[in-house]
Structures are given as structure tokens and as C-alpha cells.
Design a protein around this motif. Structure first.
Motif, PDB file in Angstrom:
ATOM      1  N   LEU A  70       0.876  -1.172   0.000  1.00  0.00           N
ATOM      2  CA  LEU A  70       0.000   0.000   0.000  1.00  0.00           C
ATOM      3  C   LEU A  70       0.906   1.211   0.000  1.00  0.00           C
ATOM      4  O   LEU A  70       1.911   1.233   0.716  1.00  0.00           O
ATOM      5  N   LEU A  71       0.544   2.215  -0.770  1.00  0.00           N
ATOM      6  CA  LEU A  71       1.424   3.370  -0.924  1.00  0.00           C
ATOM      7  C   LEU A  71       0.594   4.650  -0.943  1.00  0.00           C
ATOM      8  O   LEU A  71      -0.509   4.680  -1.493  1.00  0.00           O
ATOM      9  N   ARG A  72       1.124   5.681  -0.323  1.00  0.00           N
ATOM     10  CA  ARG A  72       0.442   6.984  -0.292  1.00  0.00           C
ATOM     11  C   ARG A  72       1.394   8.056  -0.791  1.00  0.00           C
ATOM     12  O   ARG A  72       2.575   8.073  -0.443  1.00  0.00           O
ATOM     13  N   CYS A  73       0.854   8.946  -1.632  1.00  0.00           N
ATOM     14  CA  CYS A  73       1.636  10.117  -2.043  1.00  0.00           C
ATOM     15  C   CYS A  73       0.821  11.374  -1.760  1.00  0.00           C
ATOM     16  O   CYS A  73      -0.402  11.331  -1.662  1.00  0.00           O
ATOM     17  N   ASP A  74       1.519  12.501  -1.631  1.00  0.00           N
ATOM     18  CA  ASP A  74       0.828  13.762  -1.383  1.00  0.00           C
ATOM     19  C   ASP A  74       0.514  14.460  -2.710  1.00  0.00           C
ATOM     20  O   ASP A  74       0.797  13.938  -3.791  1.00  0.00           O
ATOM     21  N   GLY A  75      -0.087  15.632  -2.618  1.00  0.00           N
ATOM     22  CA  GLY A  75      -0.523  16.369  -3.805  1.00  0.00           C
ATOM     23  C   GLY A  75       0.596  16.912  -4.659  1.00  0.00           C
ATOM     24  O   GLY A  75       0.354  17.437  -5.758  1.00  0.00           O
ATOM     25  N   GLN A  76       1.848  16.777  -4.184  1.00  0.00           N
ATOM     26  CA  GLN A  76       3.014  17.160  -4.993  1.00  0.00           C
ATOM     27  C   GLN A  76       3.676  15.934  -5.635  1.00  0.00           C
ATOM     28  O   GLN A  76       4.683  16.060  -6.326  1.00  0.00           O
ATOM     29  N   GLY A  77       3.118  14.755  -5.360  1.00  0.00           N
ATOM     30  CA  GLY A  77       3.682  13.543  -5.941  1.00  0.00           C
ATOM     31  C   GLY A  77       4.834  12.955  -5.154  1.00  0.00           C
ATOM     32  O   GLY A  77       5.610  12.162  -5.668  1.00  0.00           O
ATOM     33  N   LYS A  78       4.939  13.334  -3.877  1.00  0.00           N
ATOM     34  CA  LYS A  78       5.985  12.767  -3.030  1.00  0.00           C
ATOM     35  C   LYS A  78       5.414  11.582  -2.259  1.00  0.00           C
ATOM     36  O   LYS A  78       4.328  11.685  -1.672  1.00  0.00           O
ATOM     37  N   ILE A  79       6.120  10.437  -2.295  1.00  0.00           N
ATOM     38  CA  ILE A  79       5.662   9.274  -1.527  1.00  0.00           C
ATOM     39  C   ILE A  79       5.848   9.560  -0.042  1.00  0.00           C
ATOM     40  O   ILE A  79       6.959   9.842   0.414  1.00  0.00           O
ATOM     41  N   THR A  80       4.754   9.509   0.707  1.00  0.00           N
ATOM     42  CA  THR A  80       4.831   9.817   2.140  1.00  0.00           C
ATOM     43  C   THR A  80       4.753   8.560   2.994  1.00  0.00           C
ATOM     44  O   THR A  80       5.162   8.567   4.141  1.00  0.00           O
ATOM     45  N   GLN A  81       4.213   7.472   2.427  1.00  0.00           N
ATOM     46  CA  GLN A  81       4.130   6.214   3.164  1.00  0.00           C
ATOM     47  C   GLN A  81       4.087   5.039   2.221  1.00  0.00           C
ATOM     48  O   GLN A  81       3.535   5.137   1.125  1.00  0.00           O
ATOM     49  N   GLN A  82       4.661   3.933   2.682  1.00  0.00           N
ATOM     50  CA  GLN A  82       4.553   2.686   1.922  1.00  0.00           C
ATOM     51  C   GLN A  82       4.700   1.545   2.908  1.00  0.00           C
ATOM     52  O   GLN A  82       5.609   1.564   3.740  1.00  0.00           O
ATOM     53  N   ILE A  83       3.793   0.559   2.852  1.00  0.00           N
ATOM     54  CA  ILE A  83       3.920  -0.596   3.746  1.00  0.00           C
ATOM     55  C   ILE A  83       3.944  -1.887   2.942  1.00  0.00           C
ATOM     56  O   ILE A  83       3.383  -1.976   1.854  1.00  0.00           O
ATOM     57  N   ASP A  84       4.598  -2.890   3.527  1.00  0.00           N
ATOM     58  CA  ASP A  84       4.663  -4.235   2.954  1.00  0.00           C
ATOM     59  C   ASP A  84       3.736  -5.122   3.771  1.00  0.00           C
ATOM     60  O   ASP A  84       4.020  -5.427   4.935  1.00  0.00           O
ATOM     61  N   VAL A  85       2.606  -5.528   3.197  1.00  0.00           N
ATOM     62  CA  VAL A  85       1.631  -6.312   3.970  1.00  0.00           C
ATOM     63  C   VAL A  85       2.114  -7.742   4.225  1.00  0.00           C
ATOM     64  O   VAL A  85       1.566  -8.444   5.077  1.00  0.00           O
ATOM     65  N   GLN A  86       3.161  -8.188   3.523  1.00  0.00           N
ATOM     66  CA  GLN A  86       3.687  -9.532   3.762  1.00  0.00           C
ATOM     67  C   GLN A  86       4.232  -9.661   5.177  1.00  0.00           C
ATOM     68  O   GLN A  86       4.271 -10.767   5.738  1.00  0.00           O
ATOM     69  N   ALA A  87       4.629  -8.531   5.769  1.00  0.00           N
ATOM     70  CA  ALA A  87       5.144  -8.558   7.140  1.00  0.00           C
ATOM     71  C   ALA A  87       4.033  -8.782   8.162  1.00  0.00           C
ATOM     72  O   ALA A  87       4.310  -9.059   9.328  1.00  0.00           O
ATOM     73  N   GLU A  88       2.772  -8.669   7.714  1.00  0.00           N
ATOM     74  CA  GLU A  88       1.642  -8.776   8.646  1.00  0.00           C
ATOM     75  C   GLU A  88       1.136 -10.202   8.823  1.00  0.00           C
ATOM     76  O   GLU A  88       0.335 -10.464   9.716  1.00  0.00           O
ATOM     77  N   GLY A  89       1.520 -11.118   7.936  1.00  0.00           N
ATOM     78  CA  GLY A  89       1.010 -12.488   8.047  1.00  0.00           C
ATOM     79  C   GLY A  89       0.577 -13.051   6.712  1.00  0.00           C
ATOM     80  O   GLY A  89       1.169 -12.757   5.674  1.00  0.00           O
ATOM     81  N   ASP A  90      -0.488 -13.871   6.735  1.00  0.00           N
ATOM     82  CA  ASP A  90      -0.896 -14.638   5.555  1.00  0.00           C
ATOM     83  C   ASP A  90      -1.832 -13.883   4.615  1.00  0.00           C
ATOM     84  O   ASP A  90      -2.227 -14.424   3.584  1.00  0.00           O
TER      85      ASP A  90
END
Length: 351
Positions: A70-90
Motif C-alpha cells: 500500500l502506498l500513499r503520495c501527497d498532492g506534490q507527488g511525493k511518496i509519504t508512506q509505503q507498507i509491505d503487507v507480507q510482514a503482517e502475516g498470511d
């Protein structure tokens, strides 16, 4: 500027070749200047699927099923967050997400690949961290929307799949529409269509879901063994808050709707990219469908108000961004560079 001169669409795409990298960002359509340009572009780790517009002009993007990021960017196109859901389990992502009515949480459709069960990941909106998991009371949940009370409406696609996304045991298909309580994850209702080989995939509200007359349109994809059965299969189911029905057997000749958007006074437009058409359904003529866009590979669709309030759509095609509106001339703006749009986009702003 007069209304209907400009639209900003949040989209995802890759270059023209299958091996080209993926991007998300905004496309700015200026109808009067007949131009289409980029607002911003953000590189993505792999192929995306669902896109959510956020209040700052940024986007939240989900990886395609079985999604790992999952990835989030702001209104300037800068990536502000990214997570790897594989670290959460199955669990892996089903490809769509929606924010809660109060904006505090994010709901993601997921499949637990150890058990095969459908889940809703309840996440903190800011950190994207998972805080709970709810059952979808079905398998292969695909899209999730909110109803007028803020409860979750989930399309369980119903197709058993392996972790490399191969369809298996199609005779065990079990598609359903479910409503889930946003306070505790309890099941509030479950509906099915008569034919178990119709997969419920993408959804759109005809108007704000708080309106008691709002209809929920659900795009379907046929999974019958025989091609002749698939070609005859309906592509639209409609839920009126009480009943889930199939209003018309008229279809696209292939039984495979890609995306769906609200159009023309409680109607829906459905794209069928494999047969190069987008069809319009309207509750005033519920047994009919009519083609409104006939261009190569129409797919991503979003409602567009246009010069009068409501009723129009913007559709991605092989050639560019197409717009249709009952009271505006058709328009096609070529892509700003050679690019292939992905399955979904969202209207961020219009003027």
C-alpha cells in the motif's frame, strides 16, 4: 471559467510495453485547450489496482491482487508512506480500499491465503498499520464501499485462487454482496444472484449513498465453463438497499465488465475493454443497455459532472481520455506520452 472546462483524474499506468515500469499520479484534462497533461507522477513497486483520492490532492494506491503493498503520495507527488503487507502475516490485498466515514480508518479487502477466507483489514488511516481483521463471510473480496450509515458494502468475487492468482475449483464459486457493521465487523446482510458462476467485482453508487434512492451498481464477470454461456451472461447487478437483482440480460456479448461508474440520473456506465465498448444502463429503461463509447480498450471509468450537474463519465481508452455527457460534445484527449492505463481511476477535481 465556465463549468465543465477542466478535470483532474487520479490514475495509474505503465509505458506502452508490458515490461515498462508502473506509475501513479494525476492527469489534468483541459477540454477547451484540448490538452491532457501530467500533474505529478510517482513510480510504483509493481502493478497497481485500486486508487483512492485523498483530501490533500494525493492518492492512496493498492498493489494488484494478491497485493503486497500500500502506498500513499501527497498532492506534490511525493511518496509519504509505503507498507509491505507480507510482514503482517498470511493476508494479501484484494486490490481495493476505502476510508471510513470519520476518516480515522482505512478498510482494505484481503484474502487469508492460509485459510482461503475473505477478510477486511481495518487500518489506521495515518500509519496504514492494521488494527483489526474482520470476516467478509465469503471468499475473494474485491471492492469495498461505504453505505449511507458508514457501514461496509463488500463484493465477494467468490473465485477460489492460489497465491500466484491462478483460479481453482471454479465449481466451488461463491460470490456475494455483504454489508458489515463499521463499529464491530458484524454481518448485517448477505445477498447473492441466482447464477453461481457470475462473479461480483466492481461497484459504484448512482448518487451519494446517504440518499434513500441511491442504487448500487455491481459489475459482473462470467466464469461459466462454456464460452456460449459466458457470452450470454449479464454484466450488471443492481442493489436497492433491500434486494439484489439483475435488471437486464442485455450485455456486452462477452459477459465481462471491467469497471463501472455512475452515469445519467441513477444509471451506470460499464466498460468492456475486451470488446471495445462502454454501455449505459438507466433505471428508466431497466431492460436495456446502449453503447455510449465505442473505442479500443475502454477500461477505467469515473463519473464526471460536466456542464450540467451529473450524468457524464470520463473513460480511459487505448487512444486517450474519452468523455461522454448527455449534454456535452464527445471529446477525446490523446495521452501526453505513450502509455497504457491501468484498470481504475478516480476524479480528483473538476472546474
Amino acid at each position: 471559467a465556465s463549468r465543465g472546462t477542466r478535470a483532474v483524474v487520479g490514475a495509474a499506468w505503465r509505458g506502452p510495453r508490458e515490461s515498462d515500469p508502473y506509475f501513479a499520479g494525476t492527469l489534468i484534462a483541459d477540454w477547451e485547450a484540448r490538452s491532457l497533461g501530467f500533474g505529478y507522477k510517482v513510480p510504483l513497486p509493481t502493478r497497481p489496482h485500486g486508487i483512492l483520492a485523498e483530501s490533500d490532492g494525493g492518492l492512496l494506491v493498492c498493489g494488484v491482487r494478491p497485493g503486497t503493498w500500500l502506498l500513499r503520495c501527497d498532492g506534490q507527488g511525493k511518496i509519504t508512506q509505503q507498507i509491505d503487507v507480507q510482514a503482517e502475516g498470511d493476508c494479501r490485498l484484494g486490490g481495493h480500499a476505502i476510508a471510513s466515514a470519520d476518516g480515522e480508518r482505512l478498510y482494505t479487502t484481503e484474502t487469508d491465503y492460509a485459510s482461503g477466507r475473505g477478510k477486511i483489514g481495518v487500518r489506521d488511516r495515518r500509519s496504514l498499520r492494521k488494527i483489526a481483521e474482520w470476516e467478509t463471510h465469503g471468499i475473494e473480496p474485491h471492492q469495498v464501499l461505504l453505505d449511507g450509515q458508514g457501514h461496509l458494502v463488500v463484493a465477494n468475487g467468490g473465485i477460489p485462487r492460489t497465491l500466484n492468482d491462478r483460479k481453482i475449483d471454479i465449481d466451488r464459486m461463491d460470490a456475494s454482496l455483504v454489508r458489515i457493521d463499521h463499529t464491530n465487523g458484524q454481518l448485517l446482510g448477505k445477498w447473492k444472484v441466482d447464477d453461481p458462476r457470475l462473479s461480483l467485482r466492481h461497484m459504484a453508487w448512482s448518487r451519494a449513498p446517504q440518499d434513500p434512492d441511491a442504487l448500487l451498481g455491481i459489475a459482473m464477470q462470467a466464469e461459466h465453463d462454456l464460452e456460449a454461456d459466458r457470452r450470454r451472461a449479464p454484466i450488471l447487478a443492481v442493489f436497492d438497499g433491500k434486494d439484489l437483482g439483475i435488471p437486464t440480460r442485455e450485455n456486452d456479448g462477452i459477459g465481462y465488465a471491467g469497471d463501472i461508474g455512475p452515469a445519467l440520473h441513477d444509471g451506470f456506465a460499464l466498460t468492456s475493454h475486451q470488446v471495445d465498448v462502454a454501455n449505459l444502463w438507466h433505471p428508466g429503461m431497466p431492460d436495456k443497455m446502449r453503447p455510449i463509447v465505442q473505442l479500443k480498450a475502454p477500461y477505467a471509468i469515473a463519473g464526471w459532472h460536466g456542464p450540467q450537474d451529473g450524468g457524464g463519465v470520463v473513460v480511459s481508452t487505448a487512444y486517450g481520455l474519452a468523455r461522454w455527457h448527455p449534454n456535452a460534445s464527445a471529446n477525446l484527449l490523446p495521452w501526453p506520452e505513450p502509455m497504457a492505463l491501468d484498470n481504475h481511476w478516480v476524479l480528483v477535481d473538476e472546474a
